[in-house]
Enzyme design. Structure first.
Site, short mmCIF file in Angstrom:
data_model
loop_
_atom_site.label_atom_id
_atom_site.label_comp_id
_atom_site.label_asym_id
_atom_site.label_seq_id
_atom_site.Cartn_x
_atom_site.Cartn_y
_atom_site.Cartn_z
N GLU A 35 61.20 9.18 59.50
CA GLU A 35 61.05 8.06 60.40
C GLU A 35 59.57 8.05 60.79
O GLU A 35 59.04 9.09 61.17
CB GLU A 35 61.90 8.23 61.66
CG GLU A 35 61.79 7.00 62.56
CD GLU A 35 62.48 7.18 63.91
OE1 GLU A 35 62.86 8.31 64.26
OE2 GLU A 35 62.61 6.16 64.62
N ARG A 260 68.06 23.72 58.05
CA ARG A 260 66.63 23.50 58.15
C ARG A 260 65.95 24.84 58.44
O ARG A 260 66.57 25.81 58.84
CB ARG A 260 66.31 22.47 59.22
CG ARG A 260 66.74 22.82 60.61
CD ARG A 260 66.00 21.93 61.60
NE ARG A 260 65.65 22.73 62.75
CZ ARG A 260 66.46 22.87 63.80
NH1 ARG A 260 67.63 22.29 63.81
NH2 ARG A 260 66.10 23.63 64.81
N LYS A 270 59.47 17.66 68.28
CA LYS A 270 58.45 16.61 68.38
C LYS A 270 57.99 16.44 69.83
O LYS A 270 56.82 16.27 70.11
CB LYS A 270 59.07 15.30 67.86
CG LYS A 270 58.06 14.31 67.34
CD LYS A 270 58.76 13.19 66.58
CE LYS A 270 59.09 13.58 65.16
NZ LYS A 270 59.82 12.52 64.44
#
Length: 555
Positions: A35, A260, A270
């Site tokens: 994104e 992950r 983030k």
RNA sequence: UGACCCAUGGUGUAACGGUAGCACUACAGAUUUUGGUUCUGUCUGUUAAGGUUCGAAUCCUUAUGGGUCAACCA
């Protein structure tokens, strides 16, 4: 690659199984779907390498698709940064970069189709009411009073949504799945919301935007993605992913989830990364301490090392915490092979060669890289005044110390053997070392027969260039700064993560060094010239230290 | 306490019913004009209990532990 049986990870096993069964005629197509709302970090590197390397291994293709379905957070600035980072990592996506926003019309048509099939409805409930009706994972949800609107009414309402007749948040389109499913994502998920917002690519063409669940699988399908690889937290979305594909009767992309990657001393949130930047704890997204690709690039981590790291870390479905030492090992391994050597004294102490002619300057030669003969050699100037590292001299050396001490001898790398004869001090410590050199011990043509234990790096005081070294260490003092319930990551900021040293003396060849090229400053570590670097004012970032076999204990 | 996922040395990952291997780390030693590199060696492991089997890290059951899911984010 190594002979014998190949160790396949679970994704490769699935792919090889599909290949054996002739699924999709043996076609393999993956995608990396960021994104565009931030910078890529170490976690993305993992996803990027998995997708691109798998496609490469099986003769397939990889798309870059921006998942830009939320205009609120996305921006073209990020699109550019992401593309730059992926290219830098050494990967080239198939044809042009793609965008989920390119499929808005198609997605809209899919939604109409769903409504016509009686599988979607417009809900006038408030977000709070919708959440309330969904109930909890242990309790079945209840159906919305709007759930059984007629197809005609739904069609009209949805078209009016698109036409901009309603306020933001006043209505949504929901898929009619199963309000009592134990999987919360199947409890009539919202698939379209109203947002009168400017989109970075479609501008003001739309005021309704599809949700992730209604965009991702269909985008994969439209692009003919065969294996849609994502992280574990999307596992619960897979039944929905499959549901839309089945009901719509479109190409059956398959979602596969992997764990992950987590790395010690790094964070990938983030929000927290942004806070580091905003609070000025780091200088920006590309600060060499940041786990972003931009930061690691500026730090001097080679792209090949990052790729190697991900390969060595492997892929599986269990939660993992990989030690940063593995990353550093990969960085050193790559740098050892490619970095040109140079000599830099970071904390200088003056050495005067008493038996060397004053005013004379001699040219010596040093190999650029002992690991690579083709790297050639460079010139070094030598005179009666030199600098050596303060750490490389001790008045009262401990056992096992084989550097310089009063009466002791060492070799100066690529030059001569010297012996320390006199120490000049004041109350602050050692000012100068007066040494004798052995003329017959010249590097490469040594006839002295002398053997010394230590070899030191040095620079010629008369030609050395003064400059700056930025020594970077881990940003956090704890291996899992985000892993404490009672503490915040900001409680673990390492106060010494950056130490600026403006007193370093560089050999004169530093004037030729370029930003981004890796160097090994002998016996110190790997460094790379920062963008602030100038030939007459060197500025280097430390990339990673050399492994140390001996540690000098400070007094 | 509903569903789903996971469990192999300090860390990560292999072994697909048949000798628990590799890498990183750590620690020794050899070589070295970088206490780097290279080379050699050492230490440490199948969460637990049952079951199936000639044989189980692997299959089954249960337990335990960890993770994920209840945004008009992705």
């Amino acid at each position: 690659m190594s002979e014998g049986k190949a160790h396949l990870n679970f994704i490769e096993e699935i792919i090889e199984e599909d290949l054996r069964n002739g699924k999709h005629s043996g076609r393999i197509h993956t995608r990396f779907p960021p994104e565009p709302n931030g910078y890529l970090h170490i976690g993305h590197v993992k996803a990027i390498t998995i997708n691109f390397e798998l496609a490469k291994k099986y003769g397939g293709k990889t798309n870059l698709r921006f998942d830009d379905t939320n205009p609120t957070t996305e921006d073209t600035e990020y699109v550019e940064g992401i593309m730059q980072d992926i290219r830098w990592l050494g990967y080239q996506w198939e044809a042009e970069a793609l965008y989920a926003s390119d499929y808005f019309e198609q997605l809209y048509q899919y939604a109409l189709k769903l409504i016509e099939m009686g599988l979607a409805y417009v809900d006038d409930s408030t977000p709070e009411q919708i959440a309330e009706m969904k109930k909890t994972p242990t309790e079945a949800g209840i159906e919305s009073p709007y759930r059984n609107r007629s197809i005609e009414e739904n069609l009209e309402l949805f078209k009016d949504m698109r036409a901009g007749k309603f306020e933001d948040g006043s209505r949504v389109l929901r898929a009619k799945v199963d309000m009592s499913s134990p999987n919360m994502h199947m409890r009539d998920p919202v698939i379209y919301r109203i947002k009168h917002e400017h989109h970075h690519r479609t501008g003001d063409n739309w005021c309704i935007y599809p949700m992730y669940d209604f965009a991702h699988g269909q985008s994969d399908s439209i692009e003919g993605i065969t294996h849609s690889l994502c992280s574990l937290e999307f596992t619960h979305h897979r039944p929905l992913y499959d549901w839309f594909i089945e009901k719509l009767g479109i190409f059956p992309s398959r979602q596969i989830e992997f764990a992950r990657m987590n790395v010690t001393y790094m964070i990938t949130s983030k929000r927290k990364l942004l806070k580091l930047v905003e609070e000025g704890i780091v200088t920006g997204w590309d600060d060499p301490r940041m786990p972003t690709i931009a930061g690691m690039r500026r730090r001097g981590y080679p792209a090949a090392a990052l790729r190697q790291f991900c390969e060595k870390a492997g892929v599986a479905k269990r939660d993992n915490l990989i030690e940063i030492e593995l990353l550093e090992s990969c960085v050193r391994d790559e740098l050892n092979r490619i970095a040109l050597r140079a000599m830099v004294v970071t904390d200088p102490i003056k050495v005067v060669i008493t038996n060397y002619e004053e005013g004379k300057t001699e040219v010596l030669f040093a190999e650029n890289n002992p690991e690579d003969e083709t790297a050639g050699s460079r010139e070094l100037s030598f005179s009666n005044e030199l600098f050596i590292e303060r750490d490389d001299f001790m008045e009262n050396p401990p056992k096992g110390y084989f550097r310089l001490y009063p009466g002791g001898s060492v070799r100066l790398k690529s030059a001569y053997i010297i012996t320390c004869e006199e120490v000049i001090k004041d109350e602050n410590g050692v000012l100068e070392l007066r040494c004798k050199y052995v003329p017959e011990s010249k590097s490469g043509e040594d006839t002295s027969g002398l053997k010394v234990k230590g070899t030191l790096h040095w620079v010629d005081a008369k030609t050395a260039i003064e400059g700056e070294i930025r020594d970077y260490d881990r940003l956090f003092t704890d291996p899992t700064p985000a892993g404490h319930d009672d503490k915040d990551v900001f409680d673990f900021i390492n106060p010494e993560s950056l130490i600026i040293n403006k007193n370093a003396r560089f050999e004169s060849s530093v004037a030729l060094m370029k930003e981004g090229t890796p160097y090994q400053f002998m016996r110190k570590g790997y460094y790379t010239a920062d963008r602030d670097h100038r030939p007459d004012h060197p500025v280097f970032n430390s990339t990673v230290n050399l492994k140390e076999g001996f540690k000098v204990q400070k007094a």
